[in-house]
Motif scaffolding. Sequence first.
Motif, PDB file in Angstrom:
ATOM      1  N   LEU A 137       0.826  -1.207   0.000  1.00 34.30           N
ATOM      2  CA  LEU A 137       0.000   0.000   0.000  1.00 34.30           C
ATOM      3  C   LEU A 137       0.857   1.252   0.000  1.00 34.30           C
ATOM      4  CD1 LEU A 137      -2.711  -0.800   2.700  1.00 34.30           C
ATOM      5  CD2 LEU A 137      -3.070  -0.666   0.231  1.00 34.30           C
ATOM      6  N   LEU A 138       0.370   2.277  -0.709  1.00 35.88           N
ATOM      7  CA  LEU A 138       0.856   3.640  -0.551  1.00 35.88           C
ATOM      8  C   LEU A 138      -0.264   4.432   0.113  1.00 35.88           C
ATOM      9  CD1 LEU A 138       2.305   4.594  -4.066  1.00 35.88           C
ATOM     10  CD2 LEU A 138       3.556   3.697  -2.108  1.00 35.88           C
ATOM     11  N   VAL A 139       0.071   5.177   1.145  1.00 33.85           N
ATOM     12  CA  VAL A 139      -0.892   6.077   1.762  1.00 33.85           C
ATOM     13  C   VAL A 139      -0.497   7.493   1.377  1.00 33.85           C
ATOM     14  CG1 VAL A 139      -2.042   6.788   3.877  1.00 33.85           C
ATOM     15  CG2 VAL A 139      -1.103   4.469   3.698  1.00 33.85           C
ATOM     16  N   LEU A 140      -1.398   8.189   0.675  1.00 35.12           N
ATOM     17  CA  LEU A 140      -1.140   9.557   0.236  1.00 35.12           C
ATOM     18  C   LEU A 140      -1.976  10.538   1.035  1.00 35.12           C
ATOM     19  CD1 LEU A 140      -1.184   9.321  -3.687  1.00 35.12           C
ATOM     20  CD2 LEU A 140       0.726   8.918  -2.124  1.00 35.12           C
ATOM     21  N   ASP A 141      -1.414  11.707   1.277  1.00 31.32           N
ATOM     22  CA  ASP A 141      -2.182  12.809   1.841  1.00 31.32           C
ATOM     23  C   ASP A 141      -1.548  14.105   1.360  1.00 31.32           C
ATOM     24  OD1 ASP A 141      -4.252  13.935   3.221  1.00 31.32           O
ATOM     25  OD2 ASP A 141      -3.312  13.792   5.197  1.00 31.32           O
ATOM     26  N   HIS A 142      -2.381  15.011   0.856  1.00 31.87           N
ATOM     27  CA  HIS A 142      -1.910  16.286   0.308  1.00 31.87           C
ATOM     28  C   HIS A 142      -0.801  16.067  -0.719  1.00 31.87           C
ATOM     29  CE1 HIS A 142      -4.399  18.323   3.224  1.00 31.87           C
ATOM     30  NE2 HIS A 142      -3.800  17.687   4.214  1.00 31.87           N
ATOM     31  N   GLY A 143      -0.955  14.996  -1.523  1.00 29.79           N
ATOM     32  CA  GLY A 143      -0.019  14.740  -2.605  1.00 29.79           C
ATOM     33  C   GLY A 143       1.265  14.055  -2.209  1.00 29.79           C
ATOM     34  N   LYS A 144       1.479  13.853  -0.916  1.00 29.22           N
ATOM     35  CA  LYS A 144       2.719  13.235  -0.440  1.00 29.22           C
ATOM     36  C   LYS A 144       2.490  11.791  -0.015  1.00 29.22           C
ATOM     37  CE  LYS A 144       5.276  17.219   1.401  1.00 29.22           C
ATOM     38  NZ  LYS A 144       6.564  16.909   0.730  1.00 29.22           N
ATOM     39  N   LYS A 145       3.517  10.969  -0.181  1.00 28.04           N
ATOM     40  CA  LYS A 145       3.486   9.611   0.348  1.00 28.04           C
ATOM     41  C   LYS A 145       3.824   9.687   1.830  1.00 28.04           C
ATOM     42  CE  LYS A 145       6.828   6.838  -0.911  1.00 28.04           C
ATOM     43  NZ  LYS A 145       7.616   5.893  -1.748  1.00 28.04           N
ATOM     44  N   ILE A 146       2.870   9.282   2.683  1.00 31.06           N
ATOM     45  CA  ILE A 146       3.113   9.365   4.126  1.00 31.06           C
ATOM     46  C   ILE A 146       3.363   7.995   4.748  1.00 31.06           C
ATOM     47  CG2 ILE A 146       1.858  11.526   4.399  1.00 31.06           C
ATOM     48  CD1 ILE A 146      -0.526   9.944   5.456  1.00 31.06           C
ATOM     49  N   ALA A 147       3.117   6.929   3.996  1.00 31.87           N
ATOM     50  CA  ALA A 147       3.428   5.581   4.480  1.00 31.87           C
ATOM     51  C   ALA A 147       3.438   4.629   3.292  1.00 31.87           C
ATOM     52  CB  ALA A 147       2.420   5.108   5.522  1.00 31.87           C
ATOM     53  N   GLU A 148       4.203   3.562   3.395  1.00 28.27           N
ATOM     54  CA  GLU A 148       4.263   2.540   2.346  1.00 28.27           C
ATOM     55  C   GLU A 148       4.658   1.223   2.983  1.00 28.27           C
ATOM     56  OE1 GLU A 148       6.527   1.644  -1.929  1.00 28.27           O
ATOM     57  OE2 GLU A 148       7.117   3.365  -0.706  1.00 28.27           O
ATOM     58  N   GLY A 149       3.983   0.135   2.562  1.00 26.49           N
ATOM     59  CA  GLY A 149       4.348  -1.178   3.067  1.00 26.49           C
ATOM     60  C   GLY A 149       3.211  -2.163   2.927  1.00 26.49           C
ATOM     61  N   ARG A 150       3.421  -3.361   3.429  1.00 24.42           N
ATOM     62  CA  ARG A 150       2.373  -4.373   3.417  1.00 24.42           C
ATOM     63  C   ARG A 150       1.283  -3.994   4.413  1.00 24.42           C
ATOM     64  NH1 ARG A 150       3.284  -8.322   0.681  1.00 24.42           N
ATOM     65  NH2 ARG A 150       4.544 -10.062   0.533  1.00 24.42           N
ATOM     66  N   PRO A 151       0.019  -4.280   4.122  1.00 20.30           N
ATOM     67  CA  PRO A 151      -1.049  -3.829   5.015  1.00 20.30           C
ATOM     68  C   PRO A 151      -0.851  -4.209   6.481  1.00 20.30           C
ATOM     69  CG  PRO A 151      -1.995  -4.614   2.966  1.00 20.30           C
ATOM     70  CD  PRO A 151      -0.522  -4.905   2.890  1.00 20.30           C
ATOM     71  N   ARG A 152      -0.572  -5.493   6.752  1.00 24.78           N
ATOM     72  CA  ARG A 152      -0.438  -5.902   8.150  1.00 24.78           C
ATOM     73  C   ARG A 152       0.797  -5.276   8.802  1.00 24.78           C
ATOM     74  NH1 ARG A 152      -4.984  -6.618  10.018  1.00 24.78           N
ATOM     75  NH2 ARG A 152      -3.777  -6.912  11.929  1.00 24.78           N
ATOM     76  N   GLN A 153       1.870  -5.120   8.036  1.00 25.70           N
ATOM     77  CA  GLN A 153       3.072  -4.494   8.589  1.00 25.70           C
ATOM     78  C   GLN A 153       2.809  -3.042   8.963  1.00 25.70           C
ATOM     79  OE1 GLN A 153       5.924  -5.165   5.450  1.00 25.70           O
ATOM     80  NE2 GLN A 153       6.607  -7.115   6.310  1.00 25.70           N
ATOM     81  N   LEU A 154       2.046  -2.331   8.110  1.00 29.55           N
ATOM     82  CA  LEU A 154       1.722  -0.937   8.414  1.00 29.55           C
ATOM     83  C   LEU A 154       0.865  -0.836   9.666  1.00 29.55           C
ATOM     84  CD1 LEU A 154       0.967   0.493   4.855  1.00 29.55           C
ATOM     85  CD2 LEU A 154       2.927   1.040   6.317  1.00 29.55           C
TER      86      LEU A 154
END
Length: 311
Positions: free
Chosen positions: A206-223
């Motif tokens: 997963l990539l989690v975006l907010d205001h155009g920026k990547k704020i987190a990245e990784g496997r769902p359970r790991q995140l």
Amino acid sequence: MDSPLFECHHLVKRYGGVTVVDDLSFDISPGECLGVIGPNGAGKTTTIRMCLGLTAPDSGSITAFGLDMPRDALAIKAQLGVVSQMDTLDPDFSCAENLLVYSRYFGFSRAQIAPRIPQLLDFAALAHKAHAKPGELSGGMKRRLSLARALVNNPRLLMLDEPTTGLDPQARHLMWERLQALLQQRKSILLTTHFMDEAERLCSRLLVLDHGKKIAEGRPRQLIEQHLEPDVVEVYGHGALALAQDEVHAPLRALAARVEVSGETVFFYTAQAMPVLAALSERHDLRTLHRPANLEDLFLKLTGRQIREDG
């Protein structure tokens, strides 16, 4: 480890004085489903448009299948399949004719595509609707026809922009089943979605975006493990909000690592749920739900609980 099929490096896109995609980098490997999640206005759709060559980035680069976007846009698009948010089926053609006509964009003759049309309709569970027009189909059927159409050119990578929005639970589950089958065939998928259960079910990363920026990245359970306490106690009912506000309930709040409020529900995030549940056991006017932390909790922690309008 397979080399990435698709890579974006330091993408930036501005509209006027607003930066809607801000230094975004990611890649997609063969057979991987990469999910992009974020609130409205996070930059998800703009990112998809840049990946498709529909919008030029102000800076940064996109490479796919060893080719460069936008220089090799036509060659890249020949290996992509797209399902957009909006219904773009031709209402004047039957299901089979929609596939036939769309195949012409990729240079297929009728003789080349004709044997594949029954296979694609069968994959989409629409064999019995081959001669029906889109106006005669349910929302789920239309979305599956759009998926079948996206597979006409046997793409290596599918880009799906909120493909199950507006579908009922049964239709969503059937769509998920088809997407899982494609992943088993080593197709790659780039998926944007507002449904956290969909992201957790389908996405290997997963990539989690907010205001155009990547704020987190990784496997769902790991995140989830990285950002959240393992247990959540939800409390709702008359008087629940006082648990998060009144000084008399401070000892209860101290039993949790975090306490949040959304609407009429209070959320206790904790590594030890039993003390919280025990403290609440005498409050018969309240209802409680004890559950493990999930992707929706992660989303709300990282991006906030404030509702945002489109745009």
